[in-house]
Design a protein around this motif. Structure first.
Motif, PDB file in Angstrom:
ATOM      1  N   MET A 250       0.725  -1.204   0.131  1.00 26.75           N
ATOM      2  CA  MET A 250       0.129   0.040   0.199  1.00 26.75           C
ATOM      3  C   MET A 250       0.891   1.340   0.099  1.00 26.75           C
ATOM      4  O   MET A 250       0.416   2.308  -0.367  1.00 26.75           O
ATOM      5  CB  MET A 250      -0.912   0.032   1.289  1.00 26.75           C
ATOM      6  CG  MET A 250      -2.096  -0.947   1.183  1.00 26.75           C
ATOM      7  SD  MET A 250      -3.083  -0.880   2.667  1.00 26.75           S
ATOM      8  CE  MET A 250      -4.527  -1.604   2.075  1.00 26.75           C
ATOM      9  N   GLU A 251       2.249   1.154   0.413  1.00 34.00           N
ATOM     10  CA  GLU A 251       2.781   2.210   0.656  1.00 34.00           C
ATOM     11  C   GLU A 251       3.920   2.482  -0.514  1.00 34.00           C
ATOM     12  O   GLU A 251       4.766   3.424  -0.837  1.00 34.00           O
ATOM     13  CB  GLU A 251       3.859   2.322   1.596  1.00 34.00           C
ATOM     14  CG  GLU A 251       3.221   2.164   3.126  1.00 34.00           C
ATOM     15  CD  GLU A 251       2.477   0.687   3.415  1.00 34.00           C
ATOM     16  OE1 GLU A 251       1.545   0.617   4.292  1.00 34.00           O
ATOM     17  OE2 GLU A 251       2.945  -0.213   2.981  1.00 34.00           O
ATOM     18  N   ASP A 252       3.558   1.693  -1.870  1.00 32.50           N
ATOM     19  CA  ASP A 252       4.421   1.721  -2.511  1.00 32.50           C
ATOM     20  C   ASP A 252       4.277   2.965  -3.525  1.00 32.50           C
ATOM     21  O   ASP A 252       3.279   3.526  -3.755  1.00 32.50           O
ATOM     22  CB  ASP A 252       4.161   0.519  -3.972  1.00 32.50           C
ATOM     23  CG  ASP A 252       5.007   0.351  -5.116  1.00 32.50           C
ATOM     24  OD1 ASP A 252       6.292  -0.043  -4.842  1.00 32.50           O
ATOM     25  OD2 ASP A 252       4.665   1.022  -6.216  1.00 32.50           O
ATOM     26  N   ALA A 253       5.556   3.574  -3.905  1.00 30.94           N
ATOM     27  CA  ALA A 253       5.284   4.971  -4.592  1.00 30.94           C
ATOM     28  C   ALA A 253       4.808   5.015  -5.734  1.00 30.94           C
ATOM     29  O   ALA A 253       4.390   6.060  -6.445  1.00 30.94           O
ATOM     30  CB  ALA A 253       6.911   5.433  -4.637  1.00 30.94           C
ATOM     31  N   GLY A 254       4.692   3.712  -6.518  1.00 31.26           N
ATOM     32  CA  GLY A 254       4.224   3.724  -7.875  1.00 31.26           C
ATOM     33  C   GLY A 254       2.813   3.476  -8.003  1.00 31.26           C
ATOM     34  O   GLY A 254       1.966   3.299  -9.008  1.00 31.26           O
ATOM     35  N   LEU A 255       2.002   3.337  -6.566  1.00 30.53           N
ATOM     36  CA  LEU A 255       0.730   3.044  -6.417  1.00 30.53           C
ATOM     37  C   LEU A 255      -0.276   4.083  -6.846  1.00 30.53           C
ATOM     38  O   LEU A 255      -0.106   5.266  -6.406  1.00 30.53           O
ATOM     39  CB  LEU A 255       0.286   2.547  -5.351  1.00 30.53           C
ATOM     40  CG  LEU A 255      -1.159   1.667  -5.043  1.00 30.53           C
ATOM     41  CD1 LEU A 255      -1.088   0.613  -5.864  1.00 30.53           C
ATOM     42  CD2 LEU A 255      -1.004   1.120  -3.607  1.00 30.53           C
ATOM     43  N   VAL A 256      -0.962   4.236  -8.028  1.00 31.37           N
ATOM     44  CA  VAL A 256      -1.831   5.184  -8.428  1.00 31.37           C
ATOM     45  C   VAL A 256      -3.327   4.920  -8.465  1.00 31.37           C
ATOM     46  O   VAL A 256      -3.649   3.782  -9.403  1.00 31.37           O
ATOM     47  CB  VAL A 256      -1.364   5.877  -9.853  1.00 31.37           C
ATOM     48  CG1 VAL A 256      -2.323   6.803 -10.363  1.00 31.37           C
ATOM     49  CG2 VAL A 256       0.149   6.191  -9.745  1.00 31.37           C
ATOM     50  N   VAL A 257      -4.145   5.463  -7.985  1.00 31.49           N
ATOM     51  CA  VAL A 257      -5.580   5.407  -7.951  1.00 31.49           C
ATOM     52  C   VAL A 257      -6.115   6.484  -8.509  1.00 31.49           C
ATOM     53  O   VAL A 257      -6.278   7.593  -8.168  1.00 31.49           O
ATOM     54  CB  VAL A 257      -6.494   5.194  -6.582  1.00 31.49           C
ATOM     55  CG1 VAL A 257      -7.803   4.871  -6.629  1.00 31.49           C
ATOM     56  CG2 VAL A 257      -5.488   4.212  -5.963  1.00 31.49           C
ATOM     57  N   LEU A 258      -6.920   6.232  -9.782  1.00 37.89           N
ATOM     58  CA  LEU A 258      -7.331   7.168 -10.631  1.00 37.89           C
ATOM     59  C   LEU A 258      -9.006   7.300 -10.007  1.00 37.89           C
ATOM     60  O   LEU A 258      -9.701   6.584  -9.989  1.00 37.89           O
ATOM     61  CB  LEU A 258      -7.297   6.895 -12.387  1.00 37.89           C
ATOM     62  CG  LEU A 258      -5.774   7.075 -12.675  1.00 37.89           C
ATOM     63  CD1 LEU A 258      -5.984   6.872 -14.308  1.00 37.89           C
ATOM     64  CD2 LEU A 258      -5.400   8.389 -12.329  1.00 37.89           C
ATOM     65  N   PRO A 259      -9.436   8.619 -10.371  1.00 37.37           N
ATOM     66  CA  PRO A 259     -10.763   8.769 -10.294  1.00 37.37           C
ATOM     67  C   PRO A 259     -11.768   8.283 -11.458  1.00 37.37           C
ATOM     68  O   PRO A 259     -11.063   7.959 -12.444  1.00 37.37           O
ATOM     69  CB  PRO A 259     -11.288  10.365 -10.099  1.00 37.37           C
ATOM     70  CG  PRO A 259      -9.849  10.950 -10.844  1.00 37.37           C
ATOM     71  CD  PRO A 259      -9.039  10.006 -10.636  1.00 37.37           C
ATOM     72  N   THR A 260     -13.047   7.799 -11.316  1.00 43.44           N
ATOM     73  CA  THR A 260     -13.795   7.685 -12.369  1.00 43.44           C
ATOM     74  C   THR A 260     -15.078   8.617 -12.596  1.00 43.44           C
ATOM     75  O   THR A 260     -15.843   8.566 -11.826  1.00 43.44           O
ATOM     76  CB  THR A 260     -14.410   6.280 -12.309  1.00 43.44           C
ATOM     77  OG1 THR A 260     -13.303   5.290 -11.774  1.00 43.44           O
ATOM     78  CG2 THR A 260     -15.124   5.865 -13.361  1.00 43.44           C
TER      79      THR A 260
END
Length: 432
Positions: A250-260
């Motif tokens: 969960m702390e990975d710097a490359g984890l991206v959550v986009l809105p919909t």
């Protein structure tokens, strides 16, 4: 607690197929008919023939997209197009990509994980599932006896212990590499060192796992396990007890959550003053931009709002963008409308849009909707002039996903989009 294992994965023999980029594909749920045709043309062994085989007008019970996928899978194994790994491995998996001018690397690994049903306190979902996709994935599992694509799981690891061990193990190893149709670079390293696998498994043991993507695939795997159990063939170590999972901290710097974001193809013609009139009791309404050309500016304004309850609406009648900020009275109204949900769930802008805003605007649901993850995509659609209303919503944070999932709640549909998607065809988990 989750039990993860190395497994003897099934992979492409690059000596037979050439470039890995030519034979991999996205997961089934993002393959459009146009992309499916492009992947079919790209290579005779492209994984789309397994992941999402074409529908033929002559399909029947004996010959259909599922039976064809099963025959091809067995044929490719027999011909050596696919081979079974010599030793059990964990597969380190990196995805390098660009988004809004910034370069990211998301780091994780693939292993198989022992299945447990949602609600047993080990694996937590955040989205509702539907029967159609589960039936589709179940049929494919039944004919191939394999997990063709992985479930995307998140786990807490603030000190990055598990991934650090794996990164050290691959430091001097060349990766297998593929570039997908969006330009995302996927790199994979099989790690078969027994001590490395033992250490990673021990670290993962006490950690909860949160499903980021692949809820239908996970529930299908549970259903398939139950089917094998009913047949009397299930032992504790049977492969059907496990599912192929990709793990990312969960702390990975490359984890991206986009809105919909939403663009509505139907609904009443409204102006910004009418929004103010209808919504003013529960929202502070701010005019922030004019026309499709200001969509990006509006999104940047929305993204800086300190509260997650904010959203923006576009009204075609006056080509006006309005930012809506929920008031204290609005929070009370959401609590009244959604008493079965936590205050954190009630504060999601997607929940506010569908439970409060659209009903107050007299818009019945379900409503014909197009979904986009980037503001520039919304702007392009609005330029057509075909849509009376659009909504920009805020993304859900990893902390919100964890908190809401731990309570047993599910997020509203089309809330999260983890970018980029995991690639199918890198490695397959056999179930027999």
């Amino acid at each position: 607690m989750p039990e993860i294992q190395a497994f003897r994965g099934i992979r492409y023999d690059l000596g037979r197929v050439g470039s890995l980029s030519d034979v991999v594909c996205p997961p089934y749920d993002v393959i459009t008919p146009q992309l499916q045709e492009e992947l079919y043309r790209r290579h005779p062994y492209n994984f789309v023939r397994l992941e999402l085989n074409r529908i033929d007008p002559t399909d029947d019970e004996a010959n259909n997209r599922y039976t064809r996928a099963g025959r091809l899978f067995r044929q490719w194994l027999a011909e050596g197009v696919l081979f079974i790994e010599a030793d059990p491995a964990i597969y380190v998996y990196h995805q390098e990509f660009s988004l809004s001018g910034k370069r990211y690397i998301r780091r994780g690994f693939m292993a198989r994980m022992r299945l447990s049903r949602f609600g047993e306190g080990i694996v937590f979902p955040h989205e509702e599932t539907m029967s159609g996709p589960k039936w589709d994935r179940y049929m494919l599992t039944a004919v191939c006896k394999a997990n063709l694509s992985q479930v995307f799981g998140l786990y807490p690891d603030p000190e990055n212990q598990a991934q650090a061990i794996l990164e050290e193990a691959i430091a001097d190893q060349p990766p297998l590499e593929a570039v997908d149709h969006l330009g995302v670079v996927h790199r994979m390293w099989p790690v078969s060192n027994v001590e490395v696998i033992r250490r990673v498994s021990a670290i993962m043991g006490p950690k909860p796992v949160f499903i980021a993507d692949g809820h239908h695939r996970y529930e299908t795997a549970c259903d398939w396990r139950d089917q094998v159990y009913d047949s009397g063939a299930l032992s504790r170590d049977h492969p059907a007890n496990y599912v192929l999972m990709s793990f990312v901290a969960m702390e990975d710097a490359g984890l991206v959550v986009l809105p919909t974001h939403r663009v509505f193809a139907e609904g009443p013609e409204l102006s910004a003053p009418q929004l103010q009139e209808r919504l003013g009791r529960y929202f502070t309404v701010q005019l922030v931009g004019k026309g499709p050309q200001d969509t990006q500016t509006v999104w940047e304004e929305l993204a800086t709002q300190p509260q997650t309850e904010a959203l923006a609406l576009y009204t075609r009648q006056d080509r006006q963008w309005s930012v809506l900020l929920l008031t204290a009275e609005g929070r009370e109204k959401m609590a009244e409308l959604c008493p079965d949900h936590s205050p954190e769930w009630q504060a999601l802008s997607v929940a506010i849009l569908h439970r409060l805003v659209l009903p107050m605007l007299g818009i019945a649901q379900p409503i014909q909707t197009k979904y986009f993850h980037l503001a520039e995509e919304v702007a392009q659609e609005l330029k057509t002039g075909n849509f009376p209303l659009a909504a920009l919503v805020q993304p859900v944070s990893i902390a919100q996903i964890r908190s809401i999932s731990m309570t047993g709640e599910r997020l509203p549909p089309k809330t999260t989009y983890f970018y980029p998607k995991l690639l199918s065809g890198l490695v397959v988990n056999p179930l027999e």
